[in-house]
Write a protein that holds these residues in place. Structure first.
Motif, PDB file in Angstrom:
ATOM      1  N   ARG A 256     -13.216  13.109   3.020  1.00  0.00           N
ATOM      2  CA  ARG A 256     -14.186  12.179   3.596  1.00  0.00           C
ATOM      3  C   ARG A 256     -13.886  10.738   3.177  1.00  0.00           C
ATOM      4  NH1 ARG A 256     -17.023  12.319   8.122  1.00  0.00           N
ATOM      5  NH2 ARG A 256     -19.243  12.165   7.754  1.00  0.00           N
ATOM      6  N   CYS A 257     -13.041  10.565   2.155  1.00  0.00           N
ATOM      7  CA  CYS A 257     -12.838   9.215   1.614  1.00  0.00           C
ATOM      8  C   CYS A 257     -11.637   8.482   2.205  1.00  0.00           C
ATOM      9  CB  CYS A 257     -12.621   9.265   0.103  1.00  0.00           C
ATOM     10  SG  CYS A 257     -13.978   9.915  -0.871  1.00  0.00           S
ATOM     11  N   THR A 258     -10.495   9.146   2.299  1.00  0.00           N
ATOM     12  CA  THR A 258      -9.229   8.406   2.445  1.00  0.00           C
ATOM     13  C   THR A 258      -8.824   8.105   3.875  1.00  0.00           C
ATOM     14  OG1 THR A 258      -7.895  10.411   2.590  1.00  0.00           O
ATOM     15  CG2 THR A 258      -8.290   9.521   0.379  1.00  0.00           C
ATOM     16  N   GLY A 259      -9.315   8.884   4.828  1.00  0.00           N
ATOM     17  CA  GLY A 259      -8.784   8.727   6.181  1.00  0.00           C
ATOM     18  C   GLY A 259      -7.448   9.423   6.365  1.00  0.00           C
ATOM     19  N   TYR A 260      -7.018  10.194   5.361  1.00  0.00           N
ATOM     20  CA  TYR A 260      -5.863  11.107   5.417  1.00  0.00           C
ATOM     21  C   TYR A 260      -4.480  10.454   5.345  1.00  0.00           C
ATOM     22  CZ  TYR A 260      -9.408  14.475   6.984  1.00  0.00           C
ATOM     23  OH  TYR A 260     -10.522  15.258   7.079  1.00  0.00           O
ATOM     24  N   GLU A 261      -4.330   9.233   5.814  1.00  0.00           N
ATOM     25  CA  GLU A 261      -2.989   8.674   5.965  1.00  0.00           C
ATOM     26  C   GLU A 261      -2.234   8.657   4.635  1.00  0.00           C
ATOM     27  OE1 GLU A 261      -1.900   8.332   8.812  1.00  0.00           O
ATOM     28  OE2 GLU A 261      -0.115   7.077   8.711  1.00  0.00           O
ATOM     29  N   ARG A 262      -2.931   8.282   3.572  1.00  0.00           N
ATOM     30  CA  ARG A 262      -2.258   8.210   2.277  1.00  0.00           C
ATOM     31  C   ARG A 262      -1.922   9.603   1.725  1.00  0.00           C
ATOM     32  NH1 ARG A 262      -2.267   3.076   0.062  1.00  0.00           N
ATOM     33  NH2 ARG A 262      -3.210   1.752   1.625  1.00  0.00           N
ATOM     34  N   ILE A 263      -2.672  10.604   2.148  1.00  0.00           N
ATOM     35  CA  ILE A 263      -2.342  11.966   1.721  1.00  0.00           C
ATOM     36  C   ILE A 263      -1.017  12.366   2.372  1.00  0.00           C
ATOM     37  CG2 ILE A 263      -3.082  14.387   1.808  1.00  0.00           C
ATOM     38  CD1 ILE A 263      -6.000  13.267   1.615  1.00  0.00           C
ATOM     39  N   ALA A 264      -0.864  12.017   3.644  1.00  0.00           N
ATOM     40  CA  ALA A 264       0.418  12.267   4.321  1.00  0.00           C
ATOM     41  C   ALA A 264       1.531  11.459   3.647  1.00  0.00           C
ATOM     42  CB  ALA A 264       0.311  11.910   5.802  1.00  0.00           C
ATOM     43  N   ASP A 265       1.222  10.203   3.302  1.00  0.00           N
ATOM     44  CA  ASP A 265       2.226   9.373   2.599  1.00  0.00           C
ATOM     45  C   ASP A 265       2.679  10.060   1.312  1.00  0.00           C
ATOM     46  OD1 ASP A 265       1.836   7.401   4.488  1.00  0.00           O
ATOM     47  OD2 ASP A 265       0.639   6.096   3.200  1.00  0.00           O
ATOM     48  N   ALA A 266       1.716  10.609   0.579  1.00  0.00           N
ATOM     49  CA  ALA A 266       2.024  11.229  -0.712  1.00  0.00           C
ATOM     50  C   ALA A 266       2.904  12.452  -0.524  1.00  0.00           C
ATOM     51  CB  ALA A 266       0.727  11.604  -1.432  1.00  0.00           C
TER      52      ALA A 266
END
Lengths: 162, 791
Positions: free
Chosen positions: A137-147
């Protein structure tokens, strides 16, 4: 309630426990083993916060019975860091800012590791598809994909170095 | 650090700041992050106390009913049950603005999901089994499901407002379902409308939303029935406001309530309200002081916690042919649920924001909080600002269409700049909305795109833009304690809670910058109301601004104390020692005598001396000009206005009605980006959250029954929905009163998102959608046929 005795390996350690047959793996991890890194978000398999790996496969631990874990290997977030070092995906989550409140993070990490096993060099599209079951709910997912992409680069580098 | 990776999607547009600082302005890895990736961070439900009991709650199946009888005999007889609580056990009412809410329903239930009884037992399973054994007899009452029903006042959800303890910031109307009202009047709207060439009117409705934090509400309480000492562990956004509320509710002195804050698995306003806390306390008191843990399941989270109220807005604007706005009237009707909770604050903040960041000589806002038999509305990342922005920005597009103007041009013509008169008569300063609008537009290539076009796959594409302004709650106060450990490292004790927004990284950055110290040497202490100094709330995007100022004050004191200790060591007078901006404690008369702040621990100056510790305080009562209730005109209604803009490109599939958000360009005035990646996290997360609000999310009630209270049927954006290209500009128009120029960014990221997306969808479909969410069925089967012939 009927009880059953299971031999299960969690984070490379053997546990022999007698548990009620209706106990979920999530309850077993959190309440019996006090491994509270695995989170409950919905208890209906929708949010992915409780994701763990069972014999390498990602599963919603709220939907699996602990009784089924007899003879199986379970990996939880507590088992990711080894020899005093974070897993490359844990490092990548911190470095690119894929962690905010952190509640979905354990499940994201386990799903991310499972997908890197499946696709060592994933595309963003593959990441989206494979990770769809984990809600943040926090990140908007993009940075998780980046990681995940950063960890994939690093894991590939490690493999080459060996 | 991987700053380079961010710069691909980040631009910093500096107006009055530099990038020369050592610690602030640079991305830093989140403090506390390692515990979060290792799973060792302790969230609310991870608390376990010896001898702990488990709570479970019986929720009302009825939306509105009288309770005729409750039979708990069978439940009490179940082995392992240690306490059962019903309404008559705690005949007390609570609420931060008006005390209208019981801990457990008394005589009447007012929404489906309201607690009717609670049980504490040895295990969770026994507690839930006991709940099933409780028999309640109800007499159903007529249900008020929506605004129209509520306005009739034929059925009153609260029969007598005057019975309740009401604060001076809440204005219910006796004999009606109105729980609060807000009125702003600037100039004379009738004169303004008379001067106009065109009058444009529109309506807009925002759906009911759930915060859907992945961590549900939970609390563990240990409450001593003899001494009145209450200790709570919970993921509370605002520990001191909840402490005050709980002390009042249970009639104990404030200092008897101690709240230890756990990690918070998402807040967004939802964890500002006390939900599990009062129930866990009641159970613990009944169980003779044994600790009780109560964790809501997801279905309880939907039915029995809080939500964002649905709201209906009507806007009337007078405008000259050249686009100059002459007058605007906004009417806001909140469908606020069964109890008032924080709705007056939502009504208030939205009221000030309802006209947008525009020069409007004559304006009026009337806001009403209507009670309905639904779950409780409260703050949701912006206190109503997002909702009113959606309405006033749709209205701007309708005006632009009527005048044949470009939507961006119309906004730029009317936007508030420094020296202009704001909505309360205030002379505005530190305004950079114009820069934000231009940057957001540039970030999607606005000027080279038509309003709508068709792509190669046959999708209807459109662009949309929106901006907003938002105030921070004023007055408010905060304090922090900064203490130096024996080795020269620092602890900051602040009650600004961390729920992912990053305040536990920005405050140490501010201290590190002020002292010239290594960031690694600065830690945040855990939060406990018995130990941590007072802070009003963690809401309203106020923490880095307010607590940051308090940290700066404390750091000044730390410097003075260290100079005094160094003077003893240097054997010189105190006045002969200075603290340099790069962190040296230096003897003026002999510059060879100096100690760097990073070496203070081993320098020996701390040894056997009075410990170095400093209190920093900040409050805004002195600058606040209280806006009177009749018209809300004020020279300084807030210490800080926040603003920004976003532009979106969408593609609508005319066959399926599915809307895909292709690109969002954002630009927010953050004053000064302390942790640039932290700012981006707020904005990126908001964009995807706002996408959910614009296109997917909606709690559906029918006759007071919640139809989709689970994560299968209440859709929040997943990874698959987040395929959105984002380009973000951080505008730095330094705030003269913010620490290093800071403004807030926790809520602002969300404020223009849905508005920009709605405008883009309307342009794509050549249609005027008047409510969110816009789902595929709305695109395909709207009553008023879309203008685009393809649909």
């Amino acid at each position: 309630m009927q009880n059953i005795t299971i031999h299960t390996i969690v984070n490379n350690e053997l546990y022999i426990r007698t548990i009620p047959v209706n106990m979920t793996l999530l309850q077993f991890l959190r309440e019996d083993l006090h491994l509270t890194g695995t989170k409950e978000g919905c208890d209906e398999g929708e949010c992915g916060a409780c994701t763990v790996l069972v014999d390498g496969h990602p599963m919603n631990s709220c939907l699996v019975l602990a009784a089924e874990m007899d003879g199986k290997h379970v990996l939880t977030v507590e088992g990711l860091a080894e020899d005093g070092r974070l897993h490359p995906l844990q490092e990548a989550f911190l470095e690119v800012g894929a962690v905010q409140c952190g509640y979905c993070t354990p499940g994201m990490l386990l799903s991310g590791i499972a997908m890197l096993n499946l696709y060592p060099h994933p595309t963003r599209e593959q990441i989206r598809k494979e990770m769809e079951g984990n809600i943040c709910r926090c990140t908007g997912y993009e940075r998780i994909a980046d990681a995940i992409l950063l960890a994939s680069e690093r894991l590939a580098g490690e493999t080459e170095a060996h | 650090m991987l700053e380079g990776r961010d710069w691909n999607r980040l631009v910093i547009n500096r107006k009055e700041t530099t990038g020369d600082e050592a610690v602030i302005g640079h991305t830093q890895i989140r403090k506390g992050g390692i515990a979060k990736v290792m799973g060792t961070a302790k969230f609310g439900a991870d608390v376990d106390l010896p001898g702990q009991l488990y709570g479970a709650v019986l929720h009302s199946p009825h939306a509105h009913a009288c309770i005729l009888s409750i039979d708990t005999e069978q439940a009490r007889a179940l082995p392992g049950v240690r306490a059962v609580v019903i309404g008559s056990d705690f005949p007390t009412l609570y609420g931060s603005f008006i005390a209208d809410q019981p801990v457990v329903a008394q005589e009447k239930v007012r929404y489906q999901g309201e607690p009717v009884a609670a049980v504490a037992a040895d295990t969770e399973e026994i507690a839930h089994e006991a709940v099933r054994l409780i028999r309640v007899e109800y007499e159903p009452l007529p249900v008020i499901n929506d605004l129209a029903e509520s306005m009739k006042n034929e059925v009153l959800i609260h029969e007598d407002w005057s019975r309740y303890d009401c604060s001076s910031a809440c204005f219910p109307i006796q004999g009606t379902n109105i729980g609060d009202q807000y009125h702003l009047k600037k100039g004379d709207p009738d004169i303004g409308f008379a001067e106009a060439d065109e009058i444009v009117e529109s309506e807009f409705t925002c759906g009911m939303l759930q915060h859907t934090t992945i961590e549900t509400h939970t609390a563990t309480a240990e409450a001593n029935p003899i001494t009145g000492d209450i200790h709570i562990w919970s993921p509370s956004q605002s520990p001191f406001s909840i402490r005050g509320l709980l002390a009042k509710t249970f009639h104990v002195p404030l200092e008897k309530v101690r709240l230890t804050v756990t990690e918070i698995g998402g807040g967004f306003g939802g964890k500002y309200e006390a939900r599990c806390e009062p129930l866990a306390i009641a159970l613990s008191l009944k169980a003779n002081g044994r600790p009780v843990k109560l964790t809501y399941r997801r279905d309880e989270e939907f039915a029995a916690t809080v939500c964002r109220s649905p709201v209906h807005m009507h806007i009337k604007t007078g405008v000259k042919k050249d686009g100059t706005i002459t007058a605007q009237k906004v009417n806001i009707e909140w469908d606020a649920g069964a109890y008032v909770t924080t709705n007056p604050r939502v009504d208030y903040n939205a009221g000030f924001a309802a006209n947008g960041p525009y020069k409007i000589p004559h304006a009026q806002v009337d806001g009403y909080v209507y009670m309905t038999n639904k779950t409780l509305g409260t703050a949701y990342r912006g206190f109503g600002v997002t909702e009113v922005a959606t309405a006033h920005e749709r209205q701007m597009d309708l005006i632009a269409e009527k005048l044949g103007m470009d939507p961006l041009e119309l906004r730029l013509k009317n936007v508030l700049c420094n020296g202009d008169t704001g909505i309360t008569g205030e002379i505005m300063h530190t305004m950079a909305v114009k820069e934000c609008l231009q940057a957001a537009a540039d970030n999607i290539g606005w000027k080279d795109l038509p309003l709508h076009w068709i792509d190669e796959e046959g999708n209807l594409c459109g662009k949309g833009i929106a901006c907003f302004n938002k105030l921070t709650g004023t007055p408010s106060t905060t304090s922090v304690l900064v203490k130096m450990n024996e080795n020269g490292s620092l602890y900051i004790m602040s009650a600004s809670t961390e729920m992912g927004q990053g305040v536990t990284t920005t405050l140490p950055q501010i201290a590190a910058q002020a002292l010239g110290m290594d960031l690694e040497k600065i830690s945040m202490a855990p939060i406990d109301t018995a130990i941590t100094p007072f802070d009003k709330t963690t809401t309203s995007s106020r923490s880095t601004f307010h607590s940051g100022n308090a940290v700066l004050e404390a750091c000044d004191d730390i410097k003075t104390q260290l100079c005094r200790l160094a003077a003893l060591k240097f054997k010189v007078d105190e006045t002969d020692v200075k603290y340099t901006s790069d962190g040296y404690i230096t003897c003026r008369s002999d510059e060879s005598k100096k100690i760097h702040i990073n070496d203070v621990g081993k320098s020996g100056i701390l040894h056997e001396q009075a410990p170095v510790a400093a209190l920093g305080k900040y409050g805004t009562s002195d600058i606040f000009d209280p806006p009177p209730v009749d018209g809300r005109q004020s020279k300084r209604p807030t210490v800080m206005w926040m603003h920004g803009a976003q532009a979106a490109i969408v593609a609508v599939n005319p066959k399926t009605g599915r809307v895909q958000v292709k690109k969002v360009g954002a630009a927010h005035d953050v004053g000064k980006a302390i942790n640039p990646t932290g700012c981006l996290q707020q904005i990126e997360g908001s964009i995807i959250m706002g996408l959910g609000h614009a296109l997917m999310e909606e709690m559906i009630y029918e006759n007071g029954n919640l139809r989709n209270g689970n994560m299968v049927d209440y859709k929040v954006p997943t990874f698959m929905d987040a395929d959105v290209e984002m380009k973000i500009t951080l505008v730095e128009q330094a705030h003269p009163e913010g620490p290093y120029g800071v403004k807030g960014i926790g809520e602002p990221g969300l404020a223009p998102t849905a508005a920009a997306m709605v405008n883009a969808v309307c342009n794509a479909c050549e249609a005027n959608f008047t409510s969110i969410p816009i789902k595929p069925e709305h695109v395909l089967f709207r009553k008023e046929k879309a203008h685009a012939p393809q649909i």
